[in-house]
Design a protein around this motif. Structure first.
Motif, mmCIF file in Angstrom:
data_model
loop_
_atom_site.group_PDB
_atom_site.id
_atom_site.type_symbol
_atom_site.label_atom_id
_atom_site.label_comp_id
_atom_site.label_asym_id
_atom_site.label_seq_id
_atom_site.Cartn_x
_atom_site.Cartn_y
_atom_site.Cartn_z
ATOM 1 N N LEU A 69 -60.196 -31.831 -18.438
ATOM 2 C CA LEU A 69 -59.432 -32.947 -17.882
ATOM 3 C C LEU A 69 -58.004 -32.549 -17.559
ATOM 4 O O LEU A 69 -57.429 -32.999 -16.559
ATOM 5 C CB LEU A 69 -59.448 -34.123 -18.865
ATOM 6 N N THR A 70 -57.412 -31.714 -18.408
ATOM 7 C CA THR A 70 -56.010 -31.332 -18.202
ATOM 8 C C THR A 70 -55.863 -30.003 -17.468
ATOM 9 O O THR A 70 -54.781 -29.689 -16.986
ATOM 10 C CB THR A 70 -55.270 -31.238 -19.554
ATOM 11 N N GLY A 71 -56.939 -29.222 -17.396
ATOM 12 C CA GLY A 71 -56.880 -27.927 -16.725
ATOM 13 C C GLY A 71 -57.756 -27.894 -15.490
ATOM 14 O O GLY A 71 -58.176 -28.931 -14.969
ATOM 15 N N ASP A 72 -58.057 -26.678 -15.032
ATOM 16 C CA ASP A 72 -58.912 -26.527 -13.861
ATOM 17 C C ASP A 72 -60.273 -25.968 -14.288
ATOM 18 O O ASP A 72 -60.607 -25.929 -15.481
ATOM 19 C CB ASP A 72 -58.235 -25.646 -12.806
ATOM 20 N N LYS A 87 -64.529 -30.310 -11.071
ATOM 21 C CA LYS A 87 -63.438 -29.338 -11.037
ATOM 22 C C LYS A 87 -63.763 -28.116 -10.173
ATOM 23 O O LYS A 87 -62.878 -27.293 -9.915
ATOM 24 C CB LYS A 87 -63.130 -28.871 -12.462
ATOM 25 N N ASP A 121 -60.094 -23.133 -16.871
ATOM 26 C CA ASP A 121 -59.786 -23.614 -18.218
ATOM 27 C C ASP A 121 -61.045 -24.134 -18.900
ATOM 28 O O ASP A 121 -61.300 -23.859 -20.076
ATOM 29 C CB ASP A 121 -58.756 -24.744 -18.158
ATOM 30 N N GLU A 175 -61.218 -32.177 -23.015
ATOM 31 C CA GLU A 175 -59.775 -32.219 -22.720
ATOM 32 C C GLU A 175 -59.327 -30.987 -21.950
ATOM 33 O O GLU A 175 -58.455 -31.082 -21.069
ATOM 34 C CB GLU A 175 -58.998 -32.338 -24.041
ATOM 35 N N SER A 176 -59.946 -29.851 -22.244
ATOM 36 C CA SER A 176 -59.599 -28.629 -21.515
ATOM 37 C C SER A 176 -59.888 -28.782 -20.035
ATOM 38 O O SER A 176 -59.126 -28.293 -19.191
ATOM 39 C CB SER A 176 -60.395 -27.440 -22.083
ATOM 40 N N ARG A 181 -57.292 -20.869 -25.358
ATOM 41 C CA ARG A 181 -58.376 -21.860 -25.212
ATOM 42 C C ARG A 181 -59.678 -21.308 -25.787
ATOM 43 O O ARG A 181 -60.397 -21.996 -26.503
ATOM 44 C CB ARG A 181 -58.569 -22.222 -23.740
ATOM 45 N N ARG A 222 -64.547 -33.028 -27.888
ATOM 46 C CA ARG A 222 -63.433 -33.642 -27.160
ATOM 47 C C ARG A 222 -62.396 -32.604 -26.751
ATOM 48 O O ARG A 222 -61.724 -32.755 -25.729
ATOM 49 C CB ARG A 222 -62.792 -34.759 -27.985
ATOM 50 N N TYR A 223 -62.277 -31.532 -27.534
ATOM 51 C CA TYR A 223 -61.373 -30.457 -27.119
ATOM 52 C C TYR A 223 -61.855 -29.822 -25.823
ATOM 53 O O TYR A 223 -61.067 -29.558 -24.910
ATOM 54 C CB TYR A 223 -61.254 -29.383 -28.205
#
Length: 245
Positions: free
Chosen positions: A137-140, A77, A143, A134-135, A219, A130-131
């Motif tokens: 994977l779905t954010g930049d 990222k 995040d 996920e932050s 977050r 996993r949170y």
């Protein structure tokens, strides 16, 4: 940062980052519940049962593997070589230094590295790691750093405070020395600087004024709440791997 004062929070350091100080303040009571948790108090005065501490160490070994995965995702990222180098260096330190410390301590208690590798992952551990992933994977990159920061910086704050306040007779002095020591405190200052620079590069000189700030703050707060759950897990205790003495 034009909208943030460079101050500590409740007498603790902000590691030189007004962004961290603001996120910590906006986490509200959750930050104090995390850094002053009963598990932390048990480390300080030595009242934490040894079995609970070992259970925590086993779960922290599992956690650090996934935490390293999240920092590896930060390499993907990243938007600059400097960001990638920082993340890659952190992965190396987690996998080749910090995990090794856990292996050594657990080995002294009769818990083998094979047992650590095969330990069942507690639900609080699963939810937290996993949170964070996920932050990313779905954010930049920002995040992801916001979700990673409560662990890195919270342990530094806890370590620094317990170095001053803990009983000299606590059997957990080695743990306290690790997180209050110069090496780890330097890591905290570097993570705080990364957070500061990342926020400035993505959000500009006044991050709080940007609508996205509220989402980043959430977050950070959610990761802080999941840290509380991790301490709760430690207090609850659980079965140790079969190789435990």
């Amino acid at each position: 940062m034009t909208a943030m004062e460079h101050k500590g929070f409740d007498g603790e350091t902000d590691f030189g980052s007004p962004v961290f100080a603001r996120l910590r303040a906006e986490a509200g009571p959750a930050w104090g519940a995390y850094t002053n948790h009963a598990f932390v108090a048990g480390l300080a005065d030595g009242s934490l049962p040894r079995a609970n501490f070992l259970h925590y160490l086993v779960q922290d070994y599992v956690f650090l593997h996934h935490y390293a995965r999240a920092w590896a995702l930060a390499v993907v990222k990243s938007e600059t070589p400097a960001e990638a180098r920082f993340a890659a260096g952190t992965v190396d330190a987690l996998l080749n230094t910090e995990l090794a410390l856990h292996v050594g301590v657990c080995a002294e208690a009769g818990i083998s590295e094979d047992a650590l590798e095969s330990a069942a992952e507690e639900r609080e551990n699963l939810a937290y790691t996993r949170y964070v992933l996920e932050s990313g994977l779905t954010g930049d990159f920002l995040d992801l750093v916001a979700a990673l920061a409560p662990c890195a910086l919270g342990y530094g704050e806890i370590g620094a405070r317990l170095a001053r306040e803990a009983s000299p007779d606590t059997p957990y002095r080695a743990w306290i020395d690790t997180y209050s020591g110069k090496d780890y405190q330097d890591v905290c200052h570097r993570v705080a600087r990364l957070l500061e620079e990342t926020a400035a590069s993505r959000l500009g000189p006044d991050p709080v004024a940007v609508p996205r700030w509220a989402f980043l703050s959430k977050r950070f707060r959610t990761a802080t709440e999941l840290e509380i759950g991790f301490w709760d897990m430690g207090l609850r205790g659980g079965a140790l791997p079969e190789s435990a003495a």
